[in-house]
Design a protein around this motif. Structure first.
Motif, PDB file in Angstrom:
ATOM      1  N   ARG A 104       0.962  -1.243   0.113  1.00 26.42           N
ATOM      2  CA  ARG A 104       0.006   0.037  -0.119  1.00 26.42           C
ATOM      3  C   ARG A 104       0.831   1.161   0.065  1.00 26.42           C
ATOM      4  O   ARG A 104       1.813   1.339   0.597  1.00 26.42           O
ATOM      5  N   ARG A 105       0.411   2.069  -1.046  1.00 22.09           N
ATOM      6  CA  ARG A 105       1.249   3.485  -1.031  1.00 22.09           C
ATOM      7  C   ARG A 105       0.375   4.511   0.035  1.00 22.09           C
ATOM      8  O   ARG A 105      -0.404   5.108  -0.151  1.00 22.09           O
ATOM      9  N   SER A 106       0.911   3.829   1.261  1.00 16.27           N
ATOM     10  CA  SER A 106       0.333   4.615   2.461  1.00 16.27           C
ATOM     11  C   SER A 106       0.875   6.087   2.979  1.00 16.27           C
ATOM     12  O   SER A 106       0.038   6.801   3.536  1.00 16.27           O
ATOM     13  N   GLY A 107       2.049   6.365   2.376  1.00  8.97           N
ATOM     14  CA  GLY A 107       2.543   7.661   2.795  1.00  8.97           C
ATOM     15  C   GLY A 107       3.238   7.432   4.234  1.00  8.97           C
ATOM     16  O   GLY A 107       3.375   6.251   4.806  1.00  8.97           O
ATOM     17  N   ARG A 108       3.743   8.651   4.696  1.00  6.10           N
ATOM     18  CA  ARG A 108       4.729   8.344   5.910  1.00  6.10           C
ATOM     19  C   ARG A 108       4.487   9.917   6.678  1.00  6.10           C
ATOM     20  O   ARG A 108       4.379  11.087   6.101  1.00  6.10           O
TER      21      ARG A 108
ATOM     22  N   ASP B  52       3.917  13.800 -12.933  1.00  2.13           N
ATOM     23  CA  ASP B  52       3.289  14.124 -11.668  1.00  2.13           C
ATOM     24  C   ASP B  52       4.218  14.206 -10.296  1.00  2.13           C
ATOM     25  O   ASP B  52       4.855  13.086 -10.075  1.00  2.13           O
ATOM     26  N   PRO B  53       3.956  14.931  -9.406  1.00  2.00           N
ATOM     27  CA  PRO B  53       4.783  15.107  -8.255  1.00  2.00           C
ATOM     28  C   PRO B  53       4.193  14.270  -6.898  1.00  2.00           C
ATOM     29  O   PRO B  53       2.846  14.044  -6.720  1.00  2.00           O
ATOM     30  N   PHE B  54       5.039  13.615  -6.116  1.00  2.75           N
ATOM     31  CA  PHE B  54       4.801  13.158  -4.870  1.00  2.75           C
ATOM     32  C   PHE B  54       5.323  14.328  -4.103  1.00  2.75           C
ATOM     33  O   PHE B  54       5.863  15.276  -4.212  1.00  2.75           O
ATOM     34  N   HIS B  55       4.656  14.369  -2.719  1.00  2.00           N
ATOM     35  CA  HIS B  55       4.808  15.497  -1.969  1.00  2.00           C
ATOM     36  C   HIS B  55       5.292  15.336  -0.492  1.00  2.00           C
ATOM     37  O   HIS B  55       5.416  14.254  -0.021  1.00  2.00           O
TER      38      HIS B  55
ATOM     39  N   ASP C  64       4.623  12.822   3.932  1.00  2.00           N
ATOM     40  CA  ASP C  64       5.351  12.307   2.780  1.00  2.00           C
ATOM     41  C   ASP C  64       4.170  11.291   2.035  1.00  2.00           C
ATOM     42  O   ASP C  64       3.995  10.325   2.400  1.00  2.00           O
ATOM     43  N   THR C  65       3.947  11.830   0.861  1.00  2.00           N
ATOM     44  CA  THR C  65       2.981  11.112   0.018  1.00  2.00           C
ATOM     45  C   THR C  65       3.589   9.997  -0.860  1.00  2.00           C
ATOM     46  O   THR C  65       2.820   9.208  -1.501  1.00  2.00           O
TER      47      THR C  65
END
Length: 366
Positions: A76-80, A109-112, A137-138
């Motif tokens: 899962r791209r759950s972020g942090r 496309d950016p991640f943040h 952090d996404t």
């Protein structure tokens, strides 16, 4: 790394024998944490870009594995979330926020790396740790290491080109006769030999280079724990000063990890893990009464240059390293395996030069 290389070899139709010293997944890759996190977006370089690209690609790799096997890898791209407990940390985080907009981009496309005043998730973590705010952090993701290992093994269970032997430790590589000698006295010939034996890779590779003056690498011990807790598995990873708290899909929360270069008992847990649990329960009070269902310890391979160690030996090109990178290689293993197999079939690689075995050998002879 060896499992990924075997799966990739199967897809390429390369006749392969995978020899495992114990049982599949018994090493650090069969642990319990599963954090997949990019380097901080500052001072961007080819190493950080290679890791970023590999972590992006892993999502599709996992999707393919799940489609082929019908097994979930727990991805899962759950972020942090990274709490900012002290005021001086906020300006640094704000600078990283701008750097992420430039460096953390995929197909435009950016991640943040959002800097927020408070966590968007109630009590995750305890607000006492967010005096100066919190980073969201996404890009970060998590996976179940054991479920991923099971999916890779399942692919090999139906393989046409790959055979497997478990419980057979390698003791020596003979690069002149192109043979591997094993602990039970047997030996097996090879066209190419790929060494992906975790920390045991270093004593196998070292004798091939009599001019090196120091070991090519060392084991680093890590400890972690698995707790039974009713925590939403969609919540982001929590990360603070080396402490990870990761909610998984099966009602478990993983807590880790230590990084120990000196230790007496490589596979035993001790007070260092107790300290991690105390810190985790302070960070997330909901874990205070959670049952510890497993305490885990294992060894990861730290190469002399800290980076992954991949590629042919300059004096014995049929022997190919696939090891090292003790903190990052779990998330890069699929790409490192591609590169290692590229050396077998004559394809160009795109790895940073610091990852290549010859670079590590040069460091070891200085």
């Amino acid at each position: 790394m060896g499992l990924w290389a075997a799966v990739k070899a199967e897809r390429l139709g390369i006749r392969t024998l995978l020899v495992e010293a114990g049982r599949l997944g018994q090493g650090a890759s069969g642990g319990i944490l599963g954090a997949l996190m990019s380097h901080v977006p500052d001072r961007w370089n080819d190493k950080k870009q290679a890791q970023f690209d590999a972590l992006v690609a892993l999502e599709d790799e996992v999707s393919r594995l799940e489609g082929e096997t019908g097994l979930s890898c727990g991805y899962r791209r759950s972020g942090r979330l990274i709490p900012l407990p002290k005021p001086h940390l906020r300006p640094i985080a704000l600078r990283h926020q701008q750097e992420a907009e430039v460096n953390w981009r995929h197909d435009g496309d950016p991640f943040h790396w959002h800097v927020l005043d408070a966590s968007p998730f109630a009590c995750w973590p305890d607000p006492a740790f967010t005096e100066a705010g919190i980073v969201y952090d996404t890009f970060a993701a998590r996976v179940s290491p054991r479920h991923l290992m099971a999916a890779l093994a399942a692919v090999l269970g139906n393989a046409r080109h790959v055979s497997l032997i478990e419980g057979l430790p390698a003791e020596r590589i003979d690069p002149v006769a192109n043979r591997v000698e094993f602990a039970d006295g047997r030996s097996i010939g090879f066209g190419h030999c790929m060494i992906a034996a975790g920390p045991q890779s270093f004593p196998l590779l070292g004798p091939l280079s009599p001019s090196i003056s120091v070991p090519l690498g060392q084991p680093v011990k890590g400890q972690a724990a698995l707790l039974k807790a009713d925590i939403d598995p969609a919540l982001p990873i929590l990360f603070l000063n080396g402490l990870y708290v990761i909610a998984h899909d099966d009602g478990h929360v993983a807590v880790g990890s230590t990084s120990e270069e000196e230790f007496d008992a490589p596979f035993a847990t001790d007070a260092k893990l107790d300290d991690l649990l105390v810190r985790a329960r302070a960070l997330v009070p909901a874990l205070s009464g959670a049952e510890v269902v497993e305490r885990w310890a294992g060894l990861r391979p730290k190469a002399i240059g800290r980076e992954p160690m991949v590629g042919p030996h300059p004096d014995h090109p049929r022997v190919i390293a696939l090891t090292g990178g003790f903190k990052v290689s779990f998330g890069l293993a699929h790409r490192l395996a591609d590169a290692a197999l590229g050396f077998v079939i004559g394809q160009e690689h795109s790895l940073p030069e610091s990852f290549i075995l010859s670079n590590h050998l040069a460091v070891a002879t200085r």
